[in-house]
Write a protein that holds these residues in place. Structure first.
Motif, short mmCIF file in Angstrom:
data_model
loop_
_atom_site.label_atom_id
_atom_site.label_comp_id
_atom_site.label_asym_id
_atom_site.label_seq_id
_atom_site.Cartn_x
_atom_site.Cartn_y
_atom_site.Cartn_z
N PHE A 135 0.81 -1.11 -0.01
CA PHE A 135 0.11 -0.12 0.01
C PHE A 135 0.97 1.22 0.05
O PHE A 135 0.65 2.23 -0.71
N VAL A 136 1.76 1.28 0.86
CA VAL A 136 2.78 2.48 0.95
C VAL A 136 3.68 2.67 0.07
O VAL A 136 3.79 3.89 -0.46
N LEU A 137 4.29 1.57 -0.68
CA LEU A 137 5.55 1.79 -1.14
C LEU A 137 5.46 1.20 -2.62
O LEU A 137 6.07 1.52 -3.63
N GLY A 138 4.64 -0.01 -2.55
CA GLY A 138 4.48 -0.89 -3.64
C GLY A 138 3.43 -0.38 -4.69
O GLY A 138 3.49 0.78 -4.99
N GLU A 139 2.37 -1.26 -5.00
CA GLU A 139 1.65 -0.84 -5.95
C GLU A 139 0.63 0.41 -5.76
O GLU A 139 0.22 0.91 -6.52
N GLY A 140 0.16 0.51 -4.34
CA GLY A 140 -0.32 1.42 -4.01
C GLY A 140 0.15 2.65 -4.13
O GLY A 140 -0.52 3.89 -4.14
N GLN A 141 1.41 2.80 -3.95
CA GLN A 141 2.08 3.98 -4.16
C GLN A 141 1.87 5.38 -3.31
O GLN A 141 1.94 6.56 -3.51
N SER B 298 14.43 0.28 -6.86
CA SER B 298 13.44 0.86 -7.14
C SER B 298 12.07 -0.02 -7.64
O SER B 298 12.30 -1.06 -8.05
N TYR B 299 11.06 1.00 -7.53
CA TYR B 299 9.76 0.20 -7.86
C TYR B 299 9.78 -0.21 -9.39
O TYR B 299 9.61 0.81 -10.14
N SER B 300 9.21 -1.39 -9.88
CA SER B 300 9.05 -1.59 -11.43
C SER B 300 7.40 -1.96 -11.24
O SER B 300 6.81 -2.94 -10.68
N GLU B 301 6.87 -1.16 -12.01
CA GLU B 301 5.42 -1.29 -11.96
C GLU B 301 5.20 -2.52 -13.18
O GLU B 301 5.78 -2.73 -14.04
#
Length: 166
Positions: A119-125, A163-166
Motif C-alpha cells: 500500500f505505502v511503497l509498492g503498487e499503492g504508491q 526502485s519500484y518496477s510497475e
C-alpha cells in the motif's frame, strides 16, 4: 456436514457462518486502502522516539545503521497507520532529482505480511501520492529488508538502490 448427516439446522447454521465469513473477508480485502494511511511526522517528536526505543532491539537487527543517521537535518519521517494505530515508521531523505530515498521502513511484527508495504511503497504508491515525490526508491540495510523489497515489487539497480518496477 449438516447435509451429510441430514440435520437441516446444522446445515443452515454452517451455511450462515460460511456466507458471513466470505462477506467479511471480501470486505477486508477490498477496503485495505481505507484502513491504512501515511502521516508525516515532524521532529523532534516524543512519540517517534518512544516508538523507536520500544522497538530498538528489532530496529538494530533489521536496520543496524539507522540510529546513527537519525540526526540528519534533511531526514523526513512518516508513520504508517491502520485507522488510528501506529503500525510502522518510514524515514528517508529527498534526492536532488526529486525522488525520495527510503532507508528505514519498519513495521511491527503483526503487520509483516507485506500488505502495508504494498500500500505505502509498492503498487499503492501512497507515499509518492501524498508527498508528490517524482519517485520513491529504497536502500536495504539487511538481507531481510532486501527480501521484503523484492516481495513488494522493487528491483535492485547496480548501485545498491532499489526502485519500484510497475
Amino acid at each position: 456436514y449438516g447435509i451429510i448427516i441430514e440435520a437441516p439446522p446444522v446445515a443452515m447454521l454452517n451455511g450462515f457462518i460460511a456466507v458471513t465469513n466470505v462477506v467479511y473477508l471480501r470486505k477486508m480485502l477490498l477496503q485495505a486502502k481505507s484502513h491504512f494511511s501515511v502521516l508525516e511526522v515532524s521532529l523532534p517528536s516524543n512519540y517517534v522516539r518512544f516508538f523507536l526505543d520500544y522497538h530498538k532491539k528489532e530496529v538494530d537487527r533489521l536496520f543496524p545503521r539507522f540510529f546513527k543517521k537519525m540526526s540528519q537535518l534533511n531526514r523526513r519521517y512518516y508513520f504508517m497507520m491502520e485507522n488510528t494505530e501506529v503500525i510502522g515508521l518510514i524515514s528517508g531523505y529527498q534526492l536532488d532529482d526529486g525522488c525520495f530515498m527510503v532507508d528505514f521502513d519498519f513495521v511491527i511484527p503483526a503487520y509483516r505480511d507485506c500488505h502495508v508495504g504494498h500500500f505505502v511503497l509498492g503498487e499503492g504508491q501512497e507515499l509518492k501520492n501524498i508527498t508528490q515525490f517524482a519517485c520513491v526508491c529504497a536502500k536495504a540495510d539487511s538481507i531481510e529488508h532486501e527480501n521484503y523489497l523484492s516481495q513488494i515489487g522493487f528491483t535492485p539497480n547496480k548501485n545498491g538502490i532499489w526502485s519500484y518496477s510497475e
